[in-house]
Write a protein that holds these residues in place. Structure first.
Motif, PDB file in Angstrom:
ATOM      1  N   ALA A   1      93.937 -19.242  69.600  1.00  0.00           N
ATOM      2  CA  ALA A   1      93.243 -18.299  71.123  1.00  0.00           C
ATOM      3  C   ALA A   1      93.487 -19.970  71.423  1.00  0.00           C
ATOM      4  N   LEU A   2      93.434 -19.999  73.152  1.00  0.00           N
ATOM      5  CA  LEU A   2      92.720 -20.898  73.829  1.00  0.00           C
ATOM      6  C   LEU A   2      91.724 -20.774  74.512  1.00  0.00           C
ATOM      7  N   PHE A   3      91.100 -22.490  74.805  1.00  0.00           N
ATOM      8  CA  PHE A   3      89.755 -22.484  75.728  1.00  0.00           C
ATOM      9  C   PHE A   3      89.378 -23.077  76.861  1.00  0.00           C
ATOM     10  N   SER A   4      88.581 -23.225  77.504  1.00  0.00           N
ATOM     11  CA  SER A   4      88.800 -23.718  78.787  1.00  0.00           C
ATOM     12  C   SER A   4      88.173 -25.695  78.408  1.00  0.00           C
ATOM     13  N   ALA A   5      88.656 -26.549  78.836  1.00  0.00           N
ATOM     14  CA  ALA A   5      87.944 -27.520  78.328  1.00  0.00           C
ATOM     15  C   ALA A   5      86.425 -28.203  79.156  1.00  0.00           C
ATOM     16  N   GLU A   6      86.544 -27.204  80.418  1.00  0.00           N
ATOM     17  CA  GLU A   6      85.509 -27.702  81.489  1.00  0.00           C
ATOM     18  C   GLU A   6      85.650 -26.066  82.463  1.00  0.00           C
TER      19      GLU A   6
ATOM     20  N   ALA B   1      97.367 -18.071  78.673  1.00  0.00           N
ATOM     21  CA  ALA B   1      97.002 -17.431  77.738  1.00  0.00           C
ATOM     22  C   ALA B   1      97.486 -16.053  78.192  1.00  0.00           C
ATOM     23  N   THR B   2      98.086 -15.822  79.208  1.00  0.00           N
ATOM     24  CA  THR B   2      98.431 -14.570  79.627  1.00  0.00           C
ATOM     25  C   THR B   2      99.988 -14.375  79.656  1.00  0.00           C
ATOM     26  N   GLU B   3     100.806 -15.379  79.652  1.00  0.00           N
ATOM     27  CA  GLU B   3     102.175 -15.902  78.812  1.00  0.00           C
ATOM     28  C   GLU B   3     102.493 -16.159  77.810  1.00  0.00           C
ATOM     29  N   LEU B   4     101.288 -16.640  76.967  1.00  0.00           N
ATOM     30  CA  LEU B   4     101.919 -16.487  75.324  1.00  0.00           C
ATOM     31  C   LEU B   4     101.117 -15.215  74.400  1.00  0.00           C
ATOM     32  N   GLY B   5     100.060 -13.809  75.497  1.00  0.00           N
ATOM     33  CA  GLY B   5     100.052 -13.562  74.719  1.00  0.00           C
ATOM     34  C   GLY B   5      98.593 -13.228  74.129  1.00  0.00           C
ATOM     35  N   LEU B   6      98.071 -14.534  74.672  1.00  0.00           N
ATOM     36  CA  LEU B   6      96.791 -15.295  73.708  1.00  0.00           C
ATOM     37  C   LEU B   6      95.949 -14.696  73.903  1.00  0.00           C
ATOM     38  N   PRO B   7      94.729 -14.854  73.426  1.00  0.00           N
ATOM     39  CA  PRO B   7      93.405 -14.465  73.882  1.00  0.00           C
ATOM     40  C   PRO B   7      92.298 -15.731  74.067  1.00  0.00           C
ATOM     41  N   LEU B   8      91.455 -15.545  75.401  1.00  0.00           N
ATOM     42  CA  LEU B   8      90.880 -16.995  75.456  1.00  0.00           C
ATOM     43  C   LEU B   8      89.864 -17.308  76.046  1.00  0.00           C
ATOM     44  N   VAL B   9      89.046 -17.936  75.451  1.00  0.00           N
ATOM     45  CA  VAL B   9      87.744 -17.846  74.540  1.00  0.00           C
ATOM     46  C   VAL B   9      86.368 -17.967  75.981  1.00  0.00           C
ATOM     47  N   ASP B  10      85.878 -17.013  75.268  1.00  0.00           N
ATOM     48  CA  ASP B  10      85.071 -17.004  77.076  1.00  0.00           C
ATOM     49  C   ASP B  10      83.853 -18.360  76.407  1.00  0.00           C
TER      50      ASP B  10
END
Length: 364
Positions: free
Chosen positions: A99-104, A117-126
């Protein structure tokens, strides 16, 4: 299950909330929003998840843009270099991100990861590394937990890629800024790779949802003809520190950061008073005469007095009527080690940090 599907319209609230929590810096989230919305239209909604949905040994990676916000207004963001940086880092680590996440959570970098995340089909952590925006790479709660930002991968839109490893996050900041200048003032990165177990100790959880709540509150205030400034104060648990008209501006860009100072003449209940905002990408100090109204690591945000629209440091101009808000930082930023890293003296201001809620009471 703690999974939320983020669609095109959801990003409107997230982006405006990110502009608020960007504390004047972090780059314009509107640009990142448009990029993410295009990706969602092409690939479907982004899955926003909590850390509880993942295994402790799953790999998380952050993708972000680096550079002065003023430069990033002129060089619009692209998804391909972010993916290139991510793939470079994954190759170095020998495994793929779960999964990915935002640095800030403030500004452009709060919404940029949605497109990848959307283009790679990965979830994004809140979650994110700070619960706001800060100007330097080492200014994260991860640094305080001993988590390295390296190895770090950089990429630009021309196809150049670079892997970096340094002895600590402070040295990384120094070298990356020099390289960023050679890349035209902004570049794309993948950094702060960590396991979910590490993330649970070092990330601010629920921060993307936090921006969405702020954005929704502002939209609802407008729809119901409520005071948008008062609604933002309510939903964020913040304080309205000053209302006034911008009367003077000083700006410089040294290739690494946007720096400046804004003078404000008081209006309404602050008539006859003056305030000054100091920033280095983000607003770091608010003063009225000899009194400190708020300082880093608490959040200093500027919004339009009539609409509540967040105003970045790059957007402030003469004549704007603004409200200066002070929001408490997450508690982790108030430890002695955190104050040493991101408090007023870390930026050259010879004052000691005091919580904004205490200052708001003292300055009544």
């Amino acid at each position: 299950m703690s999974i939320t599907l983020i669609d095109v319209k959801d990003l409107d609230a997230i982006a405006i909330g990110a502009a608020l929590y960007g504390t004047g810096g972090g780059g314009d989230p509107h640009i990142g929003k448009l990029l993410a919305q295009r990706s969602i239209r092409e690939h479907g909604p982004t899955k926003l998840i909590t850390l509880d949905e993942l295994k402790d040994d799953d790999l998380l990676i952050s993708v972000a843009m680096i550079g002065a916000p003023a430069v990033m207004l002129e060089r619009l963001a692209e998804t391909a270099p972010l993916i290139a940086a991510l793939r470079e880092l994954e190759a170095k680590l020998g495994r793929k991100a779960t999964a990915l996440f935002s640095a800030e959570v403030g500004g452009l970098n709060s919404v940029i990861p949605f497109s990848v995340a959307t283009e790679l089909g990965l979830p994004l952590v809140d979650a994110d590394t700070m619960g706001r925006a800060f100007p330097k790479l080492e200014m994260t709660l991860c640094t305080l937990q001993g988590i390295a930002a390296v190895p770090l991968a950089l990429a630009d839109e021309k196809g150049n890629r670079l892997l970096m490893d340094t002895i600590d996050n402070a040295h990384l900041e120094r070298y990356v800024r020099s390289i960023t200048m050679d890349m035209g003032g902004s570049c794309y990165s993948a950094l702060y790779s960590m396991t979910v177990a590490q993330a649970k100790k070092s990330l601010v959880q629920g921060s993307i949802s936090m921006t969405q709540r702020a954005g929704k509150a502002l939209f609802e205030a407008r729809a119901r003809h409520l005071d948008p400034v008062a609604e933002l104060v309510r939903v964020t648990g913040g304080h309205c520190l000053f209302k006034g008209k911008v009367t003077d501006l000083q700006r410089t860009i040294d290739g690494r950061w946007s720096k400046g100072e804004a003078a404000i003449a008081g209006l309404d209940e602050h008539e006859g008073r003056r305030a000054t905002l100091l920033y280095q990408n983000e607003f770091l100090m608010a003063r009225s005469g000899d009194r400190v109204l708020a300082s880093t690591p608490d959040l200093i945000c500027t919004v339009d007095m009539e609409t509540g629209e967040p105003i970045t440091a790059e957007q402030i101009r003469y004549g704007l009527r603004i409200a200066v808000l002070g929001l408490p930082s997450v508690p982790e930023w108030r430890s002695p080690a955190a104050i040493k890293l991101v408090g007023p003296r870390a930026f050259g201001y010879e004052v000691d940090f005091q919580p904004v809620e205490q200052l708001a009471m003292d300055n009544r």
